[in-house]
Design an enzyme around this catalytic site. Sequence first.
Site, PDB file in Angstrom:
ATOM      1  N   ASP A 151       1.090  -1.144   0.144  1.00 43.70           N
ATOM      2  CA  ASP A 151       0.237   0.336  -0.140  1.00 43.70           C
ATOM      3  C   ASP A 151       1.551   1.485   0.449  1.00 43.70           C
ATOM      4  O   ASP A 151       2.010   1.195  -0.528  1.00 43.70           O
ATOM      5  CB  ASP A 151      -0.929  -0.316   1.479  1.00 43.70           C
ATOM      6  CG  ASP A 151       0.014  -0.130   2.547  1.00 43.70           C
ATOM      7  OD1 ASP A 151       1.028   0.578   2.740  1.00 43.70           O
ATOM      8  OD2 ASP A 151      -1.176   0.426   3.457  1.00 43.70           O
ATOM      9  N   CYS A 209       2.954  -3.242   4.363  1.00 43.34           N
ATOM     10  CA  CYS A 209       2.171  -1.753   4.298  1.00 43.34           C
ATOM     11  C   CYS A 209       3.269  -1.333   5.312  1.00 43.34           C
ATOM     12  O   CYS A 209       4.323  -1.465   5.728  1.00 43.34           O
ATOM     13  CB  CYS A 209       1.126  -2.279   4.475  1.00 43.34           C
ATOM     14  SG  CYS A 209       1.024  -3.566   6.424  1.00 43.34           S
ATOM     15  N   GLY A 210       2.334  -0.289   6.741  1.00 40.49           N
ATOM     16  CA  GLY A 210       2.833  -0.431   8.008  1.00 40.49           C
ATOM     17  C   GLY A 210       3.745  -0.830   8.501  1.00 40.49           C
ATOM     18  O   GLY A 210       4.687  -0.247   8.941  1.00 40.49           O
ATOM     19  N   THR A 211       2.776  -1.606   9.347  1.00 40.25           N
ATOM     20  CA  THR A 211       3.168  -2.708   9.826  1.00 40.25           C
ATOM     21  C   THR A 211       2.929  -3.934   9.392  1.00 40.25           C
ATOM     22  O   THR A 211       3.883  -4.900  10.377  1.00 40.25           O
ATOM     23  CB  THR A 211       2.062  -3.394  11.391  1.00 40.25           C
ATOM     24  OG1 THR A 211       1.050  -3.143  10.702  1.00 40.25           O
ATOM     25  CG2 THR A 211       1.842  -1.566  11.968  1.00 40.25           C
ATOM     26  N   GLY A 212       2.863  -4.328   8.348  1.00 42.99           N
ATOM     27  CA  GLY A 212       2.743  -6.188   7.902  1.00 42.99           C
ATOM     28  C   GLY A 212       1.637  -6.522   8.495  1.00 42.99           C
ATOM     29  O   GLY A 212       1.251  -7.677   8.039  1.00 42.99           O
ATOM     30  N   GLY A 223      -1.679  -5.898   8.285  1.00 37.21           N
ATOM     31  CA  GLY A 223      -2.852  -5.344   8.015  1.00 37.21           C
ATOM     32  C   GLY A 223      -3.125  -6.321   6.964  1.00 37.21           C
ATOM     33  O   GLY A 223      -3.667  -7.237   6.720  1.00 37.21           O
ATOM     34  N   HIS A 237       9.713 -24.366   9.125  1.00 36.52           N
ATOM     35  CA  HIS A 237       8.173 -24.285  10.022  1.00 36.52           C
ATOM     36  C   HIS A 237       7.151 -24.794   9.546  1.00 36.52           C
ATOM     37  O   HIS A 237       6.216 -25.573   9.126  1.00 36.52           O
ATOM     38  CB  HIS A 237       8.759 -24.321  11.379  1.00 36.52           C
ATOM     39  CG  HIS A 237       9.464 -24.724  12.282  1.00 36.52           C
ATOM     40  ND1 HIS A 237       9.743 -24.969  13.645  1.00 36.52           N
ATOM     41  CD2 HIS A 237      10.419 -25.642  11.522  1.00 36.52           C
ATOM     42  CE1 HIS A 237      10.792 -25.404  13.845  1.00 36.52           C
ATOM     43  NE2 HIS A 237      11.469 -25.546  13.058  1.00 36.52           N
ATOM     44  N   ARG A 251       7.609 -33.763  10.950  1.00 39.75           N
ATOM     45  CA  ARG A 251       6.361 -33.382  11.194  1.00 39.75           C
ATOM     46  C   ARG A 251       5.801 -31.732  11.233  1.00 39.75           C
ATOM     47  O   ARG A 251       4.296 -31.432  11.417  1.00 39.75           O
ATOM     48  CB  ARG A 251       7.077 -32.583  12.706  1.00 39.75           C
ATOM     49  CG  ARG A 251       8.271 -31.849  13.260  1.00 39.75           C
ATOM     50  CD  ARG A 251       8.601 -32.035  14.954  1.00 39.75           C
ATOM     51  NE  ARG A 251       9.228 -30.721  15.531  1.00 39.75           N
ATOM     52  CZ  ARG A 251      10.614 -30.915  14.896  1.00 39.75           C
ATOM     53  NH1 ARG A 251      11.201 -31.359  13.928  1.00 39.75           N
ATOM     54  NH2 ARG A 251      10.857 -29.996  15.371  1.00 39.75           N
ATOM     55  N   HIS A 252       6.217 -31.111  10.459  1.00 38.36           N
ATOM     56  CA  HIS A 252       6.122 -29.587  10.229  1.00 38.36           C
ATOM     57  C   HIS A 252       4.795 -29.507   9.003  1.00 38.36           C
ATOM     58  O   HIS A 252       3.845 -28.978   8.759  1.00 38.36           O
ATOM     59  CB  HIS A 252       6.822 -28.704   9.530  1.00 38.36           C
ATOM     60  CG  HIS A 252       7.822 -28.504  10.550  1.00 38.36           C
ATOM     61  ND1 HIS A 252       7.345 -27.833  11.900  1.00 38.36           N
ATOM     62  CD2 HIS A 252       9.068 -29.130  11.222  1.00 38.36           C
ATOM     63  CE1 HIS A 252       8.815 -27.909  12.692  1.00 38.36           C
ATOM     64  NE2 HIS A 252       9.526 -28.361  12.229  1.00 38.36           N
ATOM     65  N   ARG A 289       1.519 -30.498  10.811  1.00 35.19           N
ATOM     66  CA  ARG A 289       0.845 -29.381  10.872  1.00 35.19           C
ATOM     67  C   ARG A 289       0.311 -28.294   9.942  1.00 35.19           C
ATOM     68  O   ARG A 289      -0.516 -27.652  10.102  1.00 35.19           O
ATOM     69  CB  ARG A 289       2.184 -28.713  12.543  1.00 35.19           C
ATOM     70  CG  ARG A 289       2.210 -29.781  12.738  1.00 35.19           C
ATOM     71  CD  ARG A 289       3.306 -28.785  14.114  1.00 35.19           C
ATOM     72  NE  ARG A 289       3.984 -30.196  14.702  1.00 35.19           N
ATOM     73  CZ  ARG A 289       5.276 -30.716  15.726  1.00 35.19           C
ATOM     74  NH1 ARG A 289       6.441 -29.212  14.722  1.00 35.19           N
ATOM     75  NH2 ARG A 289       4.838 -30.891  16.511  1.00 35.19           N
TER      76      ARG A 289
HETATM   77  C1  RB5 Z   1      -2.362   2.505   6.014  1.00 41.39           C
HETATM   78  O1  RB5 Z   1      -2.127   3.435   7.347  1.00 41.39           O
HETATM   79  C2  RB5 Z   1      -1.655   1.723   7.547  1.00 41.39           C
HETATM   80  O2  RB5 Z   1      -2.911   0.863   8.385  1.00 41.39           O
HETATM   81  C3  RB5 Z   1      -1.064  -0.266   7.308  1.00 41.39           C
HETATM   82  O3  RB5 Z   1      -0.560   0.778   6.516  1.00 41.39           O
HETATM   83  C4  RB5 Z   1      -0.874  -0.776   7.432  1.00 41.39           C
HETATM   84  O4  RB5 Z   1      -0.033  -0.664   8.759  1.00 41.39           O
HETATM   85  C5  RB5 Z   1      -2.312  -1.778   8.319  1.00 41.39           C
HETATM   86  O5  RB5 Z   1      -1.823  -2.620   8.851  1.00 41.39           O
END
Ligand code: RB5
Length: 149
Positions: free
Chosen positions: A8, A65-68, A70, A98, A133-134, A137
């Site tokens: 994004d 994305c910003g955090t990974g 979403g 794994h 084993r993995h 799972r």
């Molecule tokens: C966008 O602002 C942010 O919410 C998106 O990149 C992401 O971090 C969501 O998980």
Amino acid sequence: MLIYIGSDHAGYNFKGVLKDHMEAQSHEVIDLGAFSEDSVDYPDIAREVAEKVYENHASFGILVCGTGTGMSIAANKHIGIRAASCTSEIMAQYARTHNNANVLCIGERILENEEDAKKIVDVFLGSEFEGGRHQDRVDKMMAMEKEGR
Ligand code: RB5
């Protein structure tokens, strides 16, 4: 390797860096957007990458994305996808060895710098699923999507 990459707006910068990095290693990298830093909804991009990875079973996906977070939640809603949000090389290694993850999610706002992102990608692409084993799972996880619960 064939790799589908997407981001994004918040992951747009790392996407370009990682695409160049993987192409320099002779991987085939297909960019599924976003194609500018204009705001875009990460589930739309996650869908694009997830569908391609499902169609091409030997391929991998990378989503930024910003955090990974979403991207990983959205990607994991799709059939055949095992997406892992990784903030370190050791997480990327175990996600492959794994969990047989086929999509790597990265947070541009979380990692210190793009060099860390490159290292995580290198470990992810350079690690192989151990099976054994993995496999049992992973099979149980994948059966959950058929159960729908
Ligand atoms: C966008 O602002 C942010 O919410 C998106 O990149 C992401 O971090 C969501 O998980």
